[in-house]
Design an enzyme around this catalytic site. Sequence first.
Site, PDB file in Angstrom:
ATOM      1  N   PRO A 177      54.482 -59.226   2.760  1.00 46.36           N
ATOM      2  CA  PRO A 177      55.326 -58.125   2.284  1.00 46.36           C
ATOM      3  C   PRO A 177      54.705 -57.407   1.089  1.00 46.36           C
ATOM      4  O   PRO A 177      53.801 -57.931   0.449  1.00 46.36           O
ATOM      5  CB  PRO A 177      56.627 -58.835   1.885  1.00 46.36           C
ATOM      6  CG  PRO A 177      56.261 -60.256   1.702  1.00 46.36           C
ATOM      7  CD  PRO A 177      55.091 -60.542   2.579  1.00 46.36           C
ATOM      8  N   GLY A 209      54.047 -55.852  -2.650  1.00 47.17           N
ATOM      9  CA  GLY A 209      54.315 -56.292  -4.018  1.00 47.17           C
ATOM     10  C   GLY A 209      53.997 -57.736  -4.312  1.00 47.17           C
ATOM     11  O   GLY A 209      54.378 -58.248  -5.351  1.00 47.17           O
ATOM     12  N   LYS A 235      48.464 -58.576  -2.773  1.00 50.20           N
ATOM     13  CA  LYS A 235      47.361 -58.678  -1.798  1.00 50.20           C
ATOM     14  C   LYS A 235      46.137 -57.901  -2.286  1.00 50.20           C
ATOM     15  O   LYS A 235      45.011 -58.393  -2.250  1.00 50.20           O
ATOM     16  CB  LYS A 235      47.811 -58.120  -0.433  1.00 50.20           C
ATOM     17  CG  LYS A 235      48.936 -58.896   0.206  1.00 50.20           C
ATOM     18  CD  LYS A 235      49.257 -58.380   1.592  1.00 50.20           C
ATOM     19  CE  LYS A 235      49.774 -56.968   1.609  1.00 50.20           C
ATOM     20  NZ  LYS A 235      51.051 -56.786   0.899  1.00 50.20           N
ATOM     21  N   SER A 246      65.586 -63.206  17.065  1.00 47.14           N
ATOM     22  CA  SER A 246      65.914 -64.323  16.173  1.00 47.14           C
ATOM     23  C   SER A 246      67.400 -64.379  15.793  1.00 47.14           C
ATOM     24  O   SER A 246      67.839 -65.357  15.203  1.00 47.14           O
ATOM     25  CB  SER A 246      65.047 -64.275  14.921  1.00 47.14           C
ATOM     26  OG  SER A 246      65.305 -63.112  14.190  1.00 47.14           O
ATOM     27  N   LYS A 283      62.287 -65.938   5.578  1.00 49.42           N
ATOM     28  CA  LYS A 283      63.727 -66.073   5.849  1.00 49.42           C
ATOM     29  C   LYS A 283      64.355 -67.149   4.957  1.00 49.42           C
ATOM     30  O   LYS A 283      65.433 -66.959   4.391  1.00 49.42           O
ATOM     31  CB  LYS A 283      63.952 -66.421   7.329  1.00 49.42           C
ATOM     32  CG  LYS A 283      63.632 -65.264   8.281  1.00 49.42           C
ATOM     33  CD  LYS A 283      63.740 -65.695   9.722  1.00 49.42           C
ATOM     34  CE  LYS A 283      63.399 -64.560  10.672  1.00 49.42           C
ATOM     35  NZ  LYS A 283      63.436 -64.974  12.082  1.00 49.42           N
TER      36      LYS A 283
END
Length: 799
Positions: A384, A386, A389, A706, A749
């Site tokens: 994701p 922020g 990376k 999911s 998650k």
Amino acid sequence: MSKINYLQGTEEEMEFMPIIPLTEEDEANADAQAIPNELPILPLRNTVLFPGVVIPITVGRDKSIKAVADAYKADKLVGVVAQKDSTVEEPTVSDLEDIGTVAKIVKMIKMPDGGTTIIIQGRRRFKIEEITTDDPYFKAVIKVLDEENMSGDPDFDAMVGSIKDLAGQIVGLSPNLPSEAAIILKNIENPSFLIHFVSSNLNSDIKQKQKLLEISNLKARAELLMSLMHTELQYAELKNKVTNKTRAELDKQQRDYFLQQQMKAIKDELGGDNFAEVKEMQKKAESKKWPAAAKEMFLKGIEKLERMHPSTPDYSVVYNHLDLLLDLPWDECTEDLYDLKKAKKILDHDHYGMNRIKERILEYLAVLKLKGDMKSPILCFIGPPGIGKTSLGKSIASAISRKYVRVSLGGLHDESEIRGHRKTYIGAMPGRIIQSIRKVKSSNPVMILDEIDKIGSDHRGDPSSALLEVLDPEQNNTFYDNYLELEYDLSKVLFIATANNISSIQPALRDRLEIIDLSGYAIEEKIEIAKRHLLPKQKEMHGLKPDSFKISDAVLEKVIADYTRESGVRELDRQLASIMRFQAKELVLKNKLKPTITINDVEKILGKPKYSNELYKMANMPGVAVGLAWTYVGGDILFIETQLSEGKGELKLTGNLGNVMKESASTAFTWLEANCKKLGLTVDIFNKKDAHIHIPEGATPKDGPSAGITMMCALASAFTGRKIKPYLAMTGEITLRGQVLPVGGIKEKVLAAKRSGIKEIIMCWQNEKDVSEINPQFISGIKFHYVKTMQQVLDIALT
């Protein structure tokens, strides 16, 4: 035959001496003049006089001047002999040759410097019988030698003809001899005089000439003369060949120089001069290390540039291309830092956590240290926004002591941006890859390909397909850039791609990447990152001293939990910046700061909490289940609401759902209907009631399998009237057989559930391995239920 007077210049100017050919009358007079038995002897240093030949002589020695003066006053006859050794200044009797020539002094000239020059003409050969005196000059008794008459001998006549031809050839090959000499030679009819004249002018040494003079037989003399002339001819031919070759080379140099000067003058008139630019480029090229192909292309280009005027349109194209060739670091690489401990220290200092990536970089360094050379891996960090990376790439470059360069690929839609444009287009330039390497001046940098999943494609081409060559270790050692028009070796570059969503990367490109998943941070990790990196950075940016005030872990946790909902730390960074601005204002107004910031201060600065976990307590009613979702910004919580109403057993779905999600809802409804007796329900209820499933935040598109067990629980809760346990979330795919299947994005998650205050999570038993990869500290307080069937889910979830 007419008389021709032809006087000589200096020895450097001509090789043939002057002649005064005798007419028949002169010869008769010469023979008629009586030659006395005793004559003054005049020794000559470098000359042999032959009968009939006229030569000028400068007389320098006192003895010789007196002998000449006495002879000139008397019958003007003198005996001329050659010295055996020309270096002897005062010759004695033994230094003189025996055979010489009787000479008549034709003219005597007094020179201004006191010297005397005489012009003498050879008469007859003689032999010295006896030297009578050597004071004041040599006098000798002589015997005149007769010449044999060879008239009527055909061999001799042929020899004379050959001598004339050879002499003509030598004159033709000797540039210092006037062409008239050949005409004079042809007009000499007396064979004896011809032989003497040619012998006198032969470019041979004194000994050879003396030998010719001594031979009594005219035919034998002619044979020796021909032999010497052949040698002379060969020498003249060779000399002529060398002279012509040298002259041709000089002529070409002079011609080139002259044309260059003219060209320079023309360029000056037209305005603009590229001479200095070209010279500077050539100077740079001398010290450049590059492949043979690049050097050859540069030399061709520089030749073309020299011929072009700076005002022509193509000049800048050629100049810019050559400039690129010079700027590229063809074989220039930085030296890697193989100290693994130091590299690990740098990585740990710059980024908290991310152990898997750090291990991978250290492994790469270890192999590089052992092997010395290897193809760089093509890494891809997926996670994701922020979470650091891109900044991690910079940290890796620093850890292994390499240059760092970043190429942003977001929104790129033209293949030429990667491969470059062809030089023929106006405004053409090399691709981003070559430009970046040119900028960092190193062939082995760490290159970050940022946002590789956001490359666009349109009618101009597909940039992600162009990247296939760049990111294939088997191909990128011969990467071809359209502008450069040469192959460039990218195999030493450490490429690191970053992406948020792996599904957006085309399969062929994804296959070339070594995927490393970076999940979001847990609250504990965020607290550490805030303390180590964000707070010091923000304090510095806002002009606050590092120790001016403190923020406790509890306060940071409140900021993270109540004011941010993200996987990364960008929003946290912004909230901390708000606190710093408030503190800066307080310091300016009051000149002092509170030593610590409390939870109450946070609410005062940032306002009321934006997010609250109270939501999950309020939502505890039948038909409402909490699901876990994965988004490209990390994990998230979503509510699934089910409401029953009178109807015909229809299923209605709202909330901007995708096809896969709709199918999951239909599967759940069908399974419940088929297994209603296990839940204490009758089939009639499914025929008389309509079920409506809604997922809030209808503006946000939702899709994926999911949420299968979550929708099934929500339907079961609505139909049975049993509530779902509070603080319980779930994720998993369902089947008509009642199986629960594994899903992805577990770490995101689970961390999202932790952030939201969830205490229990249901998931497929096959996802247990994903949970084991999460640091146990980050998920303490959460109870996991691993299930295989949908019945197990209902047993746990329904109260």
